[in-house]
Design a protein around this motif. Structure first.
Motif, PDB file in Angstrom:
ATOM      1  N   ALA A  55     -43.822   6.598  67.769  1.00 51.92           N
ATOM      2  CA  ALA A  55     -42.402   6.428  67.467  1.00 51.92           C
ATOM      3  C   ALA A  55     -41.829   5.173  68.120  1.00 51.92           C
ATOM      4  CB  ALA A  55     -41.618   7.647  67.943  1.00 51.92           C
ATOM      5  N   PRO A  77     -38.143   1.545  68.335  1.00 58.10           N
ATOM      6  CA  PRO A  77     -38.192   2.648  67.367  1.00 58.10           C
ATOM      7  C   PRO A  77     -37.428   2.309  66.087  1.00 58.10           C
ATOM      8  CG  PRO A  77     -37.621   3.474  69.532  1.00 58.10           C
ATOM      9  CD  PRO A  77     -37.690   1.992  69.651  1.00 58.10           C
ATOM     10  N   ARG A  78     -36.289   1.622  66.282  1.00 61.82           N
ATOM     11  CA  ARG A  78     -35.440   1.347  65.140  1.00 61.82           C
ATOM     12  C   ARG A  78     -36.147   0.486  64.089  1.00 61.82           C
ATOM     13  NH1 ARG A  78     -30.029  -1.384  66.783  1.00 61.82           N
ATOM     14  NH2 ARG A  78     -30.829  -0.770  68.818  1.00 61.82           N
ATOM     15  N   ILE A  82     -39.506   4.981  60.901  1.00 56.18           N
ATOM     16  CA  ILE A  82     -40.109   6.301  61.013  1.00 56.18           C
ATOM     17  C   ILE A  82     -38.983   7.306  61.199  1.00 56.18           C
ATOM     18  CG2 ILE A  82     -42.385   5.836  61.990  1.00 56.18           C
ATOM     19  CD1 ILE A  82     -41.051   5.799  64.676  1.00 56.18           C
ATOM     20  N   PHE A  86     -37.407  16.588  66.164  1.00 55.86           N
ATOM     21  CA  PHE A  86     -37.648  16.896  67.568  1.00 55.86           C
ATOM     22  C   PHE A  86     -37.842  18.393  67.759  1.00 55.86           C
ATOM     23  CE2 PHE A  86     -35.550  12.886  67.454  1.00 55.86           C
ATOM     24  CZ  PHE A  86     -36.111  12.161  68.484  1.00 55.86           C
ATOM     25  N   LEU A  91     -29.925  17.694  66.990  1.00 52.58           N
ATOM     26  CA  LEU A  91     -28.818  17.469  66.050  1.00 52.58           C
ATOM     27  C   LEU A  91     -27.588  17.048  66.849  1.00 52.58           C
ATOM     28  CD1 LEU A  91     -29.312  20.529  63.686  1.00 52.58           C
ATOM     29  CD2 LEU A  91     -29.865  18.139  63.231  1.00 52.58           C
ATOM     30  N   ASN A 100     -24.609  14.839  60.201  1.00 50.20           N
ATOM     31  CA  ASN A 100     -25.870  14.649  60.897  1.00 50.20           C
ATOM     32  C   ASN A 100     -26.885  13.976  59.990  1.00 50.20           C
ATOM     33  OD1 ASN A 100     -26.776  15.716  63.652  1.00 50.20           O
ATOM     34  ND2 ASN A 100     -25.185  17.169  63.031  1.00 50.20           N
ATOM     35  N   PHE A 103     -25.922  10.242  59.084  1.00 51.09           N
ATOM     36  CA  PHE A 103     -25.567   9.301  60.159  1.00 51.09           C
ATOM     37  C   PHE A 103     -26.369   8.007  60.034  1.00 51.09           C
ATOM     38  CE2 PHE A 103     -25.533   8.174  64.865  1.00 51.09           C
ATOM     39  CZ  PHE A 103     -24.238   7.720  64.823  1.00 51.09           C
ATOM     40  N   ASN A 104     -27.648   8.180  59.771  1.00 55.58           N
ATOM     41  CA  ASN A 104     -28.500   7.011  59.652  1.00 55.58           C
ATOM     42  C   ASN A 104     -28.049   6.084  58.529  1.00 55.58           C
ATOM     43  OD1 ASN A 104     -30.906   5.886  57.947  1.00 55.58           O
ATOM     44  ND2 ASN A 104     -31.486   5.807  60.113  1.00 55.58           N
ATOM     45  N   ARG A 106     -25.140   5.913  57.228  1.00 58.30           N
ATOM     46  CA  ARG A 106     -23.850   5.304  57.541  1.00 58.30           C
ATOM     47  C   ARG A 106     -24.035   4.164  58.526  1.00 58.30           C
ATOM     48  NH1 ARG A 106     -20.539   9.345  60.020  1.00 58.30           N
ATOM     49  NH2 ARG A 106     -22.246  10.830  60.076  1.00 58.30           N
ATOM     50  N   ASN A 107     -24.957   4.348  59.493  1.00 58.50           N
ATOM     51  CA  ASN A 107     -25.246   3.251  60.421  1.00 58.50           C
ATOM     52  C   ASN A 107     -25.718   2.014  59.670  1.00 58.50           C
ATOM     53  OD1 ASN A 107     -24.652   4.646  62.689  1.00 58.50           O
ATOM     54  ND2 ASN A 107     -26.750   5.314  63.099  1.00 58.50           N
ATOM     55  N   ARG A 108     -26.462   2.251  58.639  1.00 56.67           N
ATOM     56  CA  ARG A 108     -27.021   1.108  57.885  1.00 56.67           C
ATOM     57  C   ARG A 108     -26.100   0.651  56.763  1.00 56.67           C
ATOM     58  NH1 ARG A 108     -33.129   1.171  59.066  1.00 56.67           N
ATOM     59  NH2 ARG A 108     -33.145   2.763  60.687  1.00 56.67           N
ATOM     60  N   ARG A 151     -32.305  15.473  57.854  1.00 52.92           N
ATOM     61  CA  ARG A 151     -31.902  14.214  58.464  1.00 52.92           C
ATOM     62  C   ARG A 151     -33.069  13.224  58.442  1.00 52.92           C
ATOM     63  NH1 ARG A 151     -29.855  14.132  64.585  1.00 52.92           N
ATOM     64  NH2 ARG A 151     -32.000  14.779  64.942  1.00 52.92           N
ATOM     65  N   ARG A 155     -33.718   9.580  54.761  1.00 53.85           N
ATOM     66  CA  ARG A 155     -33.922   8.143  54.912  1.00 53.85           C
ATOM     67  C   ARG A 155     -35.137   7.654  54.169  1.00 53.85           C
ATOM     68  NH1 ARG A 155     -34.982   7.778  60.904  1.00 53.85           N
ATOM     69  NH2 ARG A 155     -35.961   5.926  60.015  1.00 53.85           N
TER      70      ARG A 155
ATOM     71  N   LYS B 212     -31.456   6.466  68.184  1.00 55.29           N
ATOM     72  CA  LYS B 212     -32.186   5.205  68.086  1.00 55.29           C
ATOM     73  C   LYS B 212     -32.931   5.144  66.755  1.00 55.29           C
ATOM     74  CE  LYS B 212     -33.292   4.037  72.808  1.00 55.29           C
ATOM     75  NZ  LYS B 212     -34.387   4.123  73.771  1.00 55.29           N
ATOM     76  N   ASP B 214     -32.154   6.639  64.186  1.00 56.19           N
ATOM     77  CA  ASP B 214     -31.171   6.532  63.118  1.00 56.19           C
ATOM     78  C   ASP B 214     -30.565   5.136  63.063  1.00 56.19           C
ATOM     79  OD1 ASP B 214     -31.311   8.902  61.786  1.00 56.19           O
ATOM     80  OD2 ASP B 214     -29.893   9.949  63.083  1.00 56.19           O
ATOM     81  N   ARG B 220     -22.251   1.767  68.823  1.00 51.95           N
ATOM     82  CA  ARG B 220     -22.030   2.998  68.062  1.00 51.95           C
ATOM     83  C   ARG B 220     -22.580   4.211  68.796  1.00 51.95           C
ATOM     84  NH1 ARG B 220     -20.453   3.409  62.486  1.00 51.95           N
ATOM     85  NH2 ARG B 220     -21.784   5.138  61.915  1.00 51.95           N
TER      86      ARG B 220
END
Ligand SMILES: Nc1ncnc2c1ncn2[C@@H]1O[C@H](COP(=O)(O)OP(=O)(O)OP(=O)(O)O)[C@@H](O)[C@H]1O
Ligand SMILES: [Mg+2]
Lengths: 370, 317, 467
Positions: A55, A77-78, A82, A86, A91, A100, A103-104, A106-108, A151, A155, B212, B214, B220
């Motif tokens: 990871a 990791p980012r 991947i 967990f 969450l 939840n 979120f990813n 939206r971050n992108r 979640r 992606r 991370k 995500d 943020r």
């Protein structure tokens, strides 16, 4: 959707700062694209460490990590594309299930419409549409599990990493989720790296598995092959339940003779054995059959019978010349449910030559030794 | 009115006739409450009533003439005085600036220490960062007063070595208030730091790792993960600091007593000066009531605004 | 070290409020004891009587070398001379000290034989204090020494309606200090006028920034207010119409202050001078406390200051090894159109007041006289005291390390005492506030004087003085 890729580890070692023993020891692994790959081993053997190295949460002390053709050893990791599920789901407590999961995205800064579409799609695959507006605190364990999966899935990552994702569920739910994971894997066709210490889980789910012990890779391969041809007595005993019986023997006159005279088993056909060679014999409980008295075989005395419905396990103590690897070990074999032996019955057990697995006295597989 | 009272007594008589147990049951809670009511009366309500009474009199501790009732005069003269208006502005500047600085710094420090938590020696860094809280505020103020001294102070000594012009930290009216704010920030940032850090430690590591993965930027991570996680704690710290800052005075009295001129003259200093320098107890009581009302209004508004967002009060997790 | 009078005093009068002092706290306790057991009560009476006969004196004071140490040294010397006398000096912090005086004078003073304090409370406490004229007259020799030695403009502060209620213990006033070697080197004139001080400051700053002038605190303990007040008198100004040295800063309804004159041309001139000085003074002046001013002299940072006579310690080689013999003082400067030296400066100091209820009046008077006598001067001065008798001041002032005593002798012979009326503390606070506006550039001198006048008018009006 990203192209599906595998993971390759080359000579990966890890020693934690402050730890004096290596958590991982020169691991070479090849995880094929699209595989459901399990990492199996007892507690503390380094499974989580391995996963976290893939990871990118930990950096290997030595060796390289590839995702597909890409050397990601030094990437964060980012940057690895991947997803991870967990053990405690992780969450975000203040976000709803939908938040939840998205979120990813939206971050992108994925467009809103696209997010909504993917959310609906993922939710319907997992059957969690009614849960989307709820916060994790209001979800059951299984539901949380699904949201965590969602979640990760939404992606469409190249690789899924899962660290004992089922260990917090009760037995029933675990079996159900196992089936679901299997179904999802087939539906999505992604590469999954799955950590577990439960060999049954690994056996049923994996297309391939690796067994770790004390940070060292013991064996890697498809589950049935690892089951059938364990590389050493550790793997032999770790996989399969109840565990494989291990007996001391030596080669005398074309037979495998137990420590003392009178007890012997036939030699497997393809074994190139030398006269007088000392060996360990492995035989799975279901391969042991009760032979007729006087024909020669393993002399045992019945100590206990476990009734398991369709069949029984009979636990015996060795007698006569029969000797287990460890003195305190018992010999187990399987019978039909209808067959019963009173405690104290003396039996002689035999096995087909093919069913015998041979190991050197130090525990390595014998039949492939040069 | 009289009729109603009579009926009430009749009813009471009927009630008492009903059963002794009933009466005892009614008496028991009252008896159990009595000690706390007495304590409340003695420690809170009593002094408060005394304060109001004092505020309505002209009373100078240097006079032998008895206090004279003056109605709302003390309030009137307070409101028309220029020093009251100055003090109000200074108090707000002091509180808001210090609060902002303490929060930003406390947060940044906590995030930094939390990020580097696995490095060796971080425990020492953490302890060092929190020591200012252990210093008594008055000691801290006097210590800084010495350090700020323009001719012999260590700060200007160092600036002199480097060749930077030496400001009169506490004697320049444009700087003094901010120099005092710096003392408060020095002393109380660690408080914010500690609580924020504790909050960060309480967040499971896997949450950050999930974030991370995500693809969450560090900023943020703070706004979408860290802050929501312990919003409630943050609000409590914010309120505690604000209350403290709105009534802060020892750090000011021990450094400038509100000066130079009125550069650091806040409302609490006004109260202190009026009461314990001028000995005008009536004026001081009036000013402290005004201060009390202001602090109460600010805090109440803040709590309202926040509880509307569901942070204080209703449960979440 | 501080001579700010009003910040220390507080009179505890809560007891007075709301109920008549028919039974004092002590009285109540005594009554209770008597009620419990007559025998106990009677033995208590004998016990009290025994104290009176043991020749023990109890004197209260607060910490500080110029009074506490001087008083203790005097007590020690007196006890050595009179083996049958024991003197207990009760020392407590200022607020407590004044509280003790206040309560004892309201309730029962019989536990104390003297209080050492400034004249600020005389107007309120004299009915409980022993009028001393009769005792002075019993000893004409000492009386003449005292009356001739301690100038009336100083001594009169402790009088009420012409009757003395204290024996002045020590003397203290504000003055100008400078480094004579630096001044001689630069050819600067003695700072007898504020115009000279300003000129000197500018010249001194040219050689060394910040060295020209320093004073004390822009808000702390009204130091700025006191500096300004001294200057105001030095320039020939007044607080109000009826303000004159012989009124000792007293204010009463029977003798109203008259029009407030804080915006008179003299006041504005003084305020303008303060503003001009603030442009050239050492920046630390805006927030300095006395010890910082002392350090500034000791460390060659500043060469000219206005400060209280407590700076005498800086003429002591032990306290100021480098410049003790270079530091000199003179009485407060004059300024503007004023040439009358009797109208400048500001005085402080303490006196020994004896409660009427004291059980040892004669002994106490004898001790108080002893304190002031030439035979005790050495004990008194070496312990850090500044005597109030000008004959002693002038004699000791011949020695370089007591040069300041000559300035004190000049200072207490004229000029004004600190305000002694009830609104005193607030008056100084208001003056400090408006002088503060000027030195921080917030207000021009004229405007500040007008504002100050308005505020003081409100103060007097609220206090009920100018009907
Ligand atoms: N951060 C760390 N610092 C030091 N040692 C660690 C750290 N994390 C793990 N270890 C050690 O490394 C070894 C492998 O740990 P790891 O967590 O990978 O085991 P695991 O196989 O996942 O065990 P389990 O099944 O109990 O989760 C263990 O001996 C553990 O104590
Ligand atoms: Mg693990």
């Amino acid at each position: 959707m990203s192209e599906i890729v595998g993971v390759t580890l080359q000579g990966v070692s890890k020693t934690y700062a402050g730890g004096n023993v290596a958590a991982l020891n020169t691991i070479d692994l090849e995880i094929r694209a699209g595989a459901f790959f399990s990492i199996l081993g007892p507690s503390g053997c380094g499974k989580t460490t391995l996963l976290r190295i893939i990871a990118g949460f930990e950096y290997p002390s030595a060796g390289r990590v590839f995702i597909g053709e890409r050397d990601v050893t030094a990437l964060s990791p980012r940057e690895r594309d991947i997803a991870m599920v967990f053990q405690d789901y992780a969450l975000y407590p203040h976000m709803t299930a939908a938040q939840n999961m998205t979120f990813n995205l939206r971050n992108r800064r994925v467009p809103k419409a696209e997010i909504a579409r993917r959310l609906a799609e993922t939710a319907s695959i997992l059957g969690i549409e009614p849960l989307l507006h709820k916060r994790p605190a209001l979800l059951s364990g299984g539901e949380r599990q699904r949201v965590a999966l969602g979640r990760a899935m939404i992606r469409k990552p190249q690789i899924f990493l899962m660290d004992e994702p089922l260990s917090n569920l009760d037995l029933k739910l675990r079996e159900q989720m196992r089936i679901e994971l299997s179904r999802l894997h087939q539906a999505l066709g992604v590469t999954v790296v799955f950590v577990t210490h439960d060999q049954a889980e690994a056996m049923t789910l994996s297309s391939e598995l690796a067994v770790l012990r004390g940070g060292t890779l013991q064996q890697m391969g498809p589950p049935d092959r690892v089951y059938a041809r364990p590389a050493n007595i550790f793997v032999a005993r770790f996989i399969g339940s109840p565990s494989m019986n291990l007996l001391r023997a030596s080669v005398r006159g074309g037979r495998l003779v137990m420590e003392s005279e009178g007890t012997a088993l036939p030699v497997p056909a393809d074994a190139r054995l030398q006269e007088g060679e000392a060996l360990l014999i492995g035989v799975r409980p279901h391969d042991l059959k009760v032979g007729r008295k006087g024909e020669g075989g393993l002399a045992v005395k019945v100590a206990l019978t476990e009734h398991l419905g369709r069949h029984n396990f009979v636990v015996c103590h060795p007698v006569g010349g029969t000797a287990c690897l460890h003195e305190q070990d018992a010999i187990q074999f399987e019978t039909e449910a209808s067959v019963r032996y009173p405690v104290g019955t003396e039996l002689e057990l035999s096995a087909a030559p093919d069913a015998l697995r041979l190991f050197t006295p130090s525990g390595e597989r014998r039949d492939e030794a040069p | 009115m009289r009729l109603r009272r009579r009926r009430a007594t009749e009813l009471a008589a009927v009630g008492s006739g009903q059963s002794r147990v009933y009466r005892g049951e009614r008496l028991a809670p009252a008896l159990m409450l009595a000690p706390s009511v007495v304590i409340l009366l003695a420690l809170v309500i009593g002094p408060f009533v005394f304060l109001i009474d004092t505020a309505l009199h002209r009373q100078n501790l240097f006079q032998t003439t008895p206090p004279r009732y003056v109605g709302a005069d003390n309030f009137y003269y307070l409101f028309i005085s220029t020093k009251f208006q100055v003090a109000l502005v200074r108090m707000l500047v002091f509180a808001v600036t210090a609060l902002a600085a303490e929060f930003v710094l406390g947060f940044v420090l906590a995030a930094w220490v939390h990020r580097l938590r696995d490095l060796p020696g971080m425990a020492i860094v953490r302890t060092l960062l929190t020591t200012p809280i252990l210093v008594a505020p008055i000691v801290a103020a006097v210590m800084w007063r010495f350090m700020y001294q323009p001719d012999f102070g260590v700060i200007n000594y160092i600036l002199g070595l480097v060749g930077i012009p030496k400001p009169g930290w506490l004697s320049d009216p444009d700087i003094a208030l901010f120099a005092i704010i710096a003392i408060d920030v020095w002393q109380w940032t660690p408080f914010v730091f500690l609580i924020v850090l504790a909050g960060m430690y309480a967040i499971p590591r896997s949450l950050y790792e999930a974030a991370k993965l995500d693809g969450t930027s560090p900023w943020r991570q703070i706004t979408h993960l860290t802050i929501p996680w312990f919003k409630r704690v943050l609000v409590i710290v914010l309120l505690l600091r604000l209350i403290d800052l709105l009534r802060a005075f020892e750090v000011i009295v021990a450094t400038t007593q509100g000066g130079p001129g009125d550069a650091s003259y806040t409302l609490p200093v006004l109260v202190w000066e009026t009461a314990f320098v001028n000995f005008q107890m009536g004026d001081a009581a009036a000013a402290s009531l005004v201060l009390l009302v202001i602090v109460t209004i600010v805090i109440t508004l803040l709590i309202r605004a926040i509880s509307r967002q569901g942070v204080v009060g209703q449960g979440r997790r | 070290m501080t001579d700010a009078k009003f910040d220390r005093g507080t009179v505890q009068r809560a007891a007075e409020r709301g109920h008549a002092p028919s039974v004092s706290r002590r009285g109540f306790l005594k009554g209770a004891a008597a009620g419990a057991a007559i025998a106990a009560a009677s033995s208590a009476v004998t016990w009290r009587g025994a104290i009176a006969e043991s020749k023990k004196l109890v004197v209260t004071t607060m910490p500080g070398p110029r009074w506490e140490m001087a008083l203790k040294a005097s007590a020690k010397a007196y006890m050595e001379k009179n083996k049958d006398v024991s003197i207990e000096v009760l020392v407590s912090p200022y607020a407590e000290h004044y509280q003790r005086i206040g309560t004892s004078l309201i309730e029962d003073s019989s536990d104390f034989d003297a209080h050492l304090f400034d004249p600020v409370l005389i107007g309120q406490s004299y009915p409980k204090l022993l009028p001393l004229q009769e005792h002075f007259d019993k000893d004409p020799e000492w009386r003449d020494y005292y009356i001739n030695g301690v100038p009336y403009f100083y001594r009169g502060s402790w009088d009420w309606d012409g009757v003395p209620y204290s024996i002045v213990h020590d003397a203290n006033c504000m003055m100008t200090w400078w480094r004579k070697d630096v001044f001689a080197g630069a050819g600067l004139a003695e700072p007898a006028r504020f115009e000279t001080i300003l000129e000197n400051a500018k010249k001194l700053n040219e050689k060394k920034p910040g060295a020209g002038f320093m004073t004390c605190a822009a808000r702390n303990a009204w130091f700025l207010g006191m500096t300004y007040t001294g200057m105001m008198w030095g320039f020939g100004g007044k607080w109000y119409e009826n303000d004159s040295p012989e009124r000792f800063g007293r204010l009463s309804k029977d003798n109203p202050p008259g029009k407030v004159t804080l915006d008179s041309p003299e006041n504005i001139a003084a305020m303008t001078m303060l503003r001009d000085l603030s442009k050239v003074w050492n920046e630390a002046s805006l927030n300095a406390q006395e010890f910082e001013n002392a350090e500034a002299f000791k460390n060659d940072v500043s060469h000219q200051q206005i400060m209280w006579s407590g700076f005498m310690i800086l003429q002591n080689p032990k306290e100021n090894p480098n410049f003790h013999d270079k530091l000199v003082s003179r009485d407060f400067a004059l300024g503007g159109t004023n040439n009358d030296a009797s109208k400048t400066g500001m005085k402080g100091g303490f006196g020994l007041a004896i409660p009427k209820a004291s059980k040892n009046i004669d002994l106490m008077v004898d001790f108080a006289k002893f304190v002031t006598r030439p035979e005790n001067a050495e004990n008194f001065i070496l312990a850090g005291g500044q005597p109030s008798n000008t004959s002693l001041l002038n004699k000791w002032g011949e020695q370089p390390q007591y040069q300041v005593f000559k300035s004190i002798a000049q200072g207490i012979a004229n000029g004004h005492h600190l305000a002694q009326f009830a609104e005193g503390p607030e008056l100084f606070q208001l003056i400090t506030q408006h002088a503060g506006d000027v030195v921080t550039g917030k207000a021009e001198p004229e405007q500040a004087c007008v504002n100050m006048k308005k505020d003081v008018e409100v103060l007097l009006e609220r206090g009920g003085y100018n009907a």
